[in-house]
Design an enzyme around this catalytic site. Sequence first.
Site, short mmCIF file in Angstrom:
data_model
loop_
_atom_site.label_atom_id
_atom_site.label_comp_id
_atom_site.label_asym_id
_atom_site.label_seq_id
_atom_site.Cartn_x
_atom_site.Cartn_y
_atom_site.Cartn_z
N HIS A 1 -2.61 -40.69 99.48
CA HIS A 1 -3.84 -40.47 98.71
C HIS A 1 -5.05 -40.48 99.63
O HIS A 1 -5.26 -41.44 100.36
CB HIS A 1 -3.99 -41.54 97.63
CG HIS A 1 -3.12 -41.29 96.44
ND1 HIS A 1 -3.46 -41.67 95.17
CD2 HIS A 1 -1.92 -40.67 96.33
CE1 HIS A 1 -2.50 -41.29 94.32
NE2 HIS A 1 -1.56 -40.69 95.02
N TYR B 1 -10.07 -45.77 88.46
CA TYR B 1 -10.52 -47.13 88.10
C TYR B 1 -11.65 -46.96 87.07
O TYR B 1 -12.63 -46.27 87.34
CB TYR B 1 -11.08 -47.87 89.32
CG TYR B 1 -10.02 -48.30 90.32
CD1 TYR B 1 -9.56 -47.44 91.32
CD2 TYR B 1 -9.49 -49.59 90.28
CE1 TYR B 1 -8.60 -47.85 92.25
CE2 TYR B 1 -8.54 -50.01 91.21
CZ TYR B 1 -8.10 -49.13 92.18
OH TYR B 1 -7.16 -49.54 93.10
N PRO C 1 -5.90 -58.12 91.49
CA PRO C 1 -5.29 -56.87 91.96
C PRO C 1 -6.25 -55.68 92.07
O PRO C 1 -5.84 -54.62 92.55
CB PRO C 1 -4.22 -56.57 90.91
CG PRO C 1 -4.68 -57.29 89.69
CD PRO C 1 -5.43 -58.48 90.14
N LYS D 1 -5.08 -55.49 97.35
CA LYS D 1 -5.03 -56.12 98.67
C LYS D 1 -3.90 -57.14 98.85
O LYS D 1 -3.60 -57.54 99.97
CB LYS D 1 -6.37 -56.84 98.95
CG LYS D 1 -7.53 -55.89 99.15
CD LYS D 1 -7.50 -55.27 100.53
CE LYS D 1 -8.27 -53.99 100.63
NZ LYS D 1 -7.47 -52.77 100.69
N TYR E 1 -11.36 -50.47 101.09
CA TYR E 1 -10.20 -50.04 100.31
C TYR E 1 -9.05 -49.61 101.21
O TYR E 1 -7.89 -49.94 100.95
CB TYR E 1 -10.60 -48.91 99.35
CG TYR E 1 -9.56 -48.66 98.28
CD1 TYR E 1 -9.56 -49.40 97.10
CD2 TYR E 1 -8.58 -47.68 98.45
CE1 TYR E 1 -8.60 -49.19 96.12
CE2 TYR E 1 -7.61 -47.47 97.48
CZ TYR E 1 -7.63 -48.22 96.31
OH TYR E 1 -6.67 -48.00 95.35
#
Length: 395
Positions: A74, A203, A295, A299, A387
């Site tokens: 991704h 998200y 979550p 990580k 991220y």
Amino acid sequence: MQHRVQVAIIGAGPSGLLLGALLDQAGIDHVLIERQSPEYVASRIRAGVLEQGTVDVLDQLGLSGRLHREGLVHHGFNLLFQGQRHRIDLHELTQGKQVVVYGQTEVTKDLMQHREAKGLRSFYQVDALQIRGLDTQTVEIEGMHRGQPLRIQSDIVAGCDGFHGICRKLIPNNLLKEYEKVYPFGWLGVLADVKPVAEELIYVNSPEGFALCSMRSPSRSRYYVQVPVDDDIASWSDERFWSVLRSRLDTEAADQLVTGPSIEKSIAPLRSFVAEPMRWGRLLLAGDAAHIVPPTGAKGLNLAVSDVRFLAEALSDWFSDRNDQHLERYSSRCLQRVWRAERFSWWFTSLMHRFPDQGDFGQKIQEAELDYLVHSQAASASLAENYVGLPMTWL
Ligand code: APR
Ligand code: PHB
């Protein structure tokens, strides 16, 4: 049976299994001790976003064949708020970095298979574990392995036994400091064999609560919605789940959402937790035994990987020249990266969820921050940098 080894690893989650593979590569003799059965360990459903640094460690062990065949690379993800989707281009914002979506369950299976193929010693279904002598030269470990007494002597114990394990509790109370934040909500997760709603993760911040659209493959989706932490899973029929998820999505995603029977459905609480130090005498903690992140930033697994990488390095130095300095630095080296990941996970969780006391003002502030985040190059770059994962070297 009595065994003498250099390292006894407690716990066969990702931390323990990966540490075993790294120690084996370094020629360090070890055993793995796990309370559950191999079938139970291999079937636990967990998160699934791997940082490049995590993939690098698996590459270096020659354990990433299936990951590269089946994992999904991704280059970005989406933030959805006020009904609009905004793409965070990880690749562009981090000069070419990316993440791989590959279930932790699959990482676990690959590591277990590697152990078996190499004939590395593992004891599953070990009860009543007792560990003594952590402040001496020889640690004594005793337990019952499938009903038979098990005795192991080791130089080092690696506490990879997760948040509910026994190892952290062996550190004397006056030396251990625990930091904790428990969030007033949980994630209801559903796994289903349906085509994902989009190619990249979404998200979602909505006034009704957080949602996340993730996946495991082009035909398997993983979705989450924020729910009150004490909600009864029995009150969540598949229909109710799909309807709540759909109501938090944008029109396009809501139209594209394919529903189907859930393969797995559970509610997980959200927690931030750090125990310091991560070493006491011959005991070294790694992964969830020492820290938990909510979550939202994906990580948890990646932090476990950086811990065990540092640990394998420290142990191979120690076993080659018995210099304690390498192990002395283990805790501070891990904790620097841990606290940065804790900060990021807390921040992203706070930004994306509906808190009981936030009110309309709090919602507006979150939306203003998200608006800033997606329109400011500097803010997007900071999100992207965290991220994809901070370096797994000294920061
Ligand atoms: N004796 C032996 N094994 C034990 C004991 C015990 N007394 N207590 C717990 N264990 C085992 C558990 O059964 C489990 O298999 O330790 C293992 C710990 O595994 P995880 O909880 O998966 O922890 P870790 O390997 O550090 O994983 C880190 O996985 O859980 C996710 O969010 C977490 O992504 C993170 C990553
Ligand atoms: C998942 O796919 O399970 C997942 C992905 C991203 C997260 C958390 C979980 O932040």
